[in-house]
Write an enzyme that holds these catalytic residues in place. Sequence first.
Site, PDB file in Angstrom:
ATOM      1  N   CYS A   1     -64.485  49.010  21.850  1.00 41.28           N
ATOM      2  CA  CYS A   1     -64.482  48.852  23.106  1.00 41.28           C
ATOM      3  C   CYS A   1     -63.202  48.499  23.552  1.00 41.28           C
ATOM      4  O   CYS A   1     -62.651  47.666  22.957  1.00 41.28           O
ATOM      5  CB  CYS A   1     -65.569  47.890  23.647  1.00 41.28           C
ATOM      6  SG  CYS A   1     -65.598  47.685  25.396  1.00 41.28           S
TER       7      CYS A   1
ATOM      8  N   HIS B   1     -72.880  53.896  26.532  1.00 37.60           N
ATOM      9  CA  HIS B   1     -71.832  52.888  26.336  1.00 37.60           C
ATOM     10  C   HIS B   1     -71.239  52.428  27.743  1.00 37.60           C
ATOM     11  O   HIS B   1     -71.363  51.260  28.188  1.00 37.60           O
ATOM     12  CB  HIS B   1     -70.857  53.242  25.480  1.00 37.60           C
ATOM     13  CG  HIS B   1     -69.791  52.182  24.991  1.00 37.60           C
ATOM     14  ND1 HIS B   1     -69.379  51.472  23.875  1.00 37.60           N
ATOM     15  CD2 HIS B   1     -68.789  51.697  25.985  1.00 37.60           C
ATOM     16  CE1 HIS B   1     -68.477  50.686  24.152  1.00 37.60           C
ATOM     17  NE2 HIS B   1     -68.155  50.778  25.237  1.00 37.60           N
ATOM     18  N   GLU B   2     -71.042  53.679  28.533  1.00 41.78           N
ATOM     19  CA  GLU B   2     -70.321  53.328  29.585  1.00 41.78           C
ATOM     20  C   GLU B   2     -71.284  52.856  30.828  1.00 41.78           C
ATOM     21  O   GLU B   2     -71.161  52.003  31.850  1.00 41.78           O
ATOM     22  CB  GLU B   2     -69.778  54.676  30.427  1.00 41.78           C
ATOM     23  CG  GLU B   2     -68.769  55.360  29.241  1.00 41.78           C
ATOM     24  CD  GLU B   2     -67.798  54.238  28.703  1.00 41.78           C
ATOM     25  OE1 GLU B   2     -67.236  54.668  27.684  1.00 41.78           O
ATOM     26  OE2 GLU B   2     -67.418  53.436  29.492  1.00 41.78           O
TER      27      GLU B   2
ATOM     28  N   HIS C   1     -71.834  48.979  30.616  1.00 42.24           N
ATOM     29  CA  HIS C   1     -71.031  48.284  31.055  1.00 42.24           C
ATOM     30  C   HIS C   1     -71.119  47.902  32.891  1.00 42.24           C
ATOM     31  O   HIS C   1     -70.868  47.070  33.441  1.00 42.24           O
ATOM     32  CB  HIS C   1     -69.430  48.940  31.140  1.00 42.24           C
ATOM     33  CG  HIS C   1     -68.564  48.731  29.808  1.00 42.24           C
ATOM     34  ND1 HIS C   1     -68.524  47.471  29.401  1.00 42.24           N
ATOM     35  CD2 HIS C   1     -68.187  49.572  29.038  1.00 42.24           C
ATOM     36  CE1 HIS C   1     -67.766  47.408  28.344  1.00 42.24           C
ATOM     37  NE2 HIS C   1     -67.583  48.923  28.096  1.00 42.24           N
TER      38      HIS C   1
HETATM   39  C1  NB4 Z   1     -66.028  53.928  24.251  1.00 44.08           C
HETATM   40  C2  NB4 Z   1     -66.695  54.669  23.005  1.00 44.08           C
HETATM   41  C3  NB4 Z   1     -67.028  53.755  22.080  1.00 44.08           C
HETATM   42  C4  NB4 Z   1     -68.432  54.415  21.296  1.00 44.08           C
HETATM   43  C5  NB4 Z   1     -65.944  57.037  19.684  1.00 44.08           C
HETATM   44  C6  NB4 Z   1     -64.442  56.984  20.047  1.00 44.08           C
HETATM   45  C7  NB4 Z   1     -62.866  55.851  20.736  1.00 44.08           C
HETATM   46  C8  NB4 Z   1     -63.775  54.109  23.236  1.00 44.08           C
HETATM   47  C9  NB4 Z   1     -64.766  53.259  23.902  1.00 44.08           C
HETATM   48  C10 NB4 Z   1     -68.958  55.273  22.502  1.00 44.08           C
HETATM   49  C11 NB4 Z   1     -67.920  55.548  23.508  1.00 44.08           C
HETATM   50  C12 NB4 Z   1     -64.122  52.924  25.204  1.00 44.08           C
HETATM   51  C13 NB4 Z   1     -65.419  52.463  27.108  1.00 44.08           C
HETATM   52  C14 NB4 Z   1     -61.978  57.020  20.673  1.00 44.08           C
HETATM   53  C15 NB4 Z   1     -62.488  58.013  19.921  1.00 44.08           C
HETATM   54  C16 NB4 Z   1     -62.275  60.377  19.324  1.00 44.08           C
HETATM   55  C17 NB4 Z   1     -61.504  61.395  19.919  1.00 44.08           C
HETATM   56  C18 NB4 Z   1     -59.626  62.726  20.592  1.00 44.08           C
HETATM   57  C19 NB4 Z   1     -58.251  62.865  20.230  1.00 44.08           C
HETATM   58  C20 NB4 Z   1     -58.405  60.272  20.224  1.00 44.08           C
HETATM   59  C21 NB4 Z   1     -59.695  60.202  20.452  1.00 44.08           C
HETATM   60  C22 NB4 Z   1     -60.377  59.004  19.398  1.00 44.08           C
HETATM   61  F1  NB4 Z   1     -60.626  56.897  21.079  1.00 44.08           F
HETATM   62  N1  NB4 Z   1     -64.133  55.781  20.710  1.00 44.08           N
HETATM   63  N2  NB4 Z   1     -62.189  54.607  21.562  1.00 44.08           N
HETATM   64  N3  NB4 Z   1     -63.210  54.023  22.076  1.00 44.08           N
HETATM   65  N4  NB4 Z   1     -64.798  51.898  26.095  1.00 44.08           N
HETATM   66  N5  NB4 Z   1     -63.829  58.112  19.686  1.00 44.08           N
HETATM   67  N6  NB4 Z   1     -61.828  59.087  19.692  1.00 44.08           N
HETATM   68  N7  NB4 Z   1     -60.280  61.609  19.660  1.00 44.08           N
HETATM   69  O1  NB4 Z   1     -63.658  55.150  23.766  1.00 44.08           O
HETATM   70  O2  NB4 Z   1     -64.664  50.795  25.948  1.00 44.08           O
HETATM   71  O3  NB4 Z   1     -66.315  51.258  27.850  1.00 44.08           O
HETATM   72  O4  NB4 Z   1     -57.780  61.324  20.837  1.00 44.08           O
HETATM   73 NI    NI Z   2     -66.122  49.812  26.509  1.00 46.67          NI
END
Ligand code: NB4
Ligand code: NI
Length: 186
Positions: A110, A153-154, A157
Site C-alpha cells: 500500500c 483494496h481501493e 480505503h
Molecule cells: C494497491 C494494490 C495493492 C494490491 C499489485 C501491484 C502495485 C499498489 C497499491 C492490490 C491493489 C496502492 C492503493 C504495483 C503493481 C504491476 C503493474 C505496470 C508497470 C509498474 C506496475 C507495478 F505498482 N501493486 N503497487 N501497489 N494502494 N502491482 N504493479 N506494473 O498499487 O495503496 O490504495 O509499472
Molecule cells: Ni492502499
Amino acid sequence: MITMDDIVREGHPVLRQVADEVSLPPSEEEKHTLTEMLQYLINSQDEEMAEKYNLRPGVGLAAPQIGLSKRMIAVHFTDFDEQEYSMGLFNPKIMSHSVEKTYLSTGEGCLSVDRDVPGYVPRYARITVKGTDLNGNEVKLRLKGYAAIVFQHEIDHLNGIMFYDHINKEDPFNVPENAKPADREE
Ligand code: NB4
Ligand code: NI
C-alpha cells in the site's frame, strides 16, 4: 501533480475514517482531483517519470490517501486477460460478490504503508461494482481475480480498512478455504 509528499501514511486518522459520499454531479474541483489521482498512477508506471519524481508505482489510489475523506478512487492496470482498466470512480459500491475468495500469492502492499506486511489477503473472487465515472456516467463493472482485488483494496480505503486487517494473524500464509490465487495457476 501528485507526488509521494501528498500521500498520507498509516497512523494518520483519515485512513481509518469512513469517507463521505460525493454529491453528484461532482464539482469541477472534485473532477480535477480525481483526474490528478489517475495521472499519479499513469506517471508512477512510467519509468522516467517515476525516477524523476521518485514516485512509488501504483495500480490504484483512493482519495483518503491524499488526505481527502471523500468516496473517490482511481485505477490504472491491465489484468491477466490483457483487459485494461484506467478510470476514476465517484461513490464506488460493491453491489454483489461471490462466496469464493481469491488472493495475490505475492501478498499486497500500500502506498500509505512504508513497510512490508507479509501474508495472503483474502478477497472476494468476483464482484459487481457500481459508480459514477469522470464523464458523469453511471458504470456497472463485473470484475474477477486481479481486477476484483484492486477495486476491493481501493474501496476498503473508503471504509477505513487497510489490507493487513484481512491477514490471518496466527498464520499469515494460511490459504483461506474456498480460495484460489489470482496470479498463478493452481
Ligand atoms: C494497491 C494494490 C495493492 C494490491 C499489485 C501491484 C502495485 C499498489 C497499491 C492490490 C491493489 C496502492 C492503493 C504495483 C503493481 C504491476 C503493474 C505496470 C508497470 C509498474 C506496475 C507495478 F505498482 N501493486 N503497487 N501497489 N494502494 N502491482 N504493479 N506494473 O498499487 O495503496 O490504495 O509499472
Ligand atoms: Ni492502499
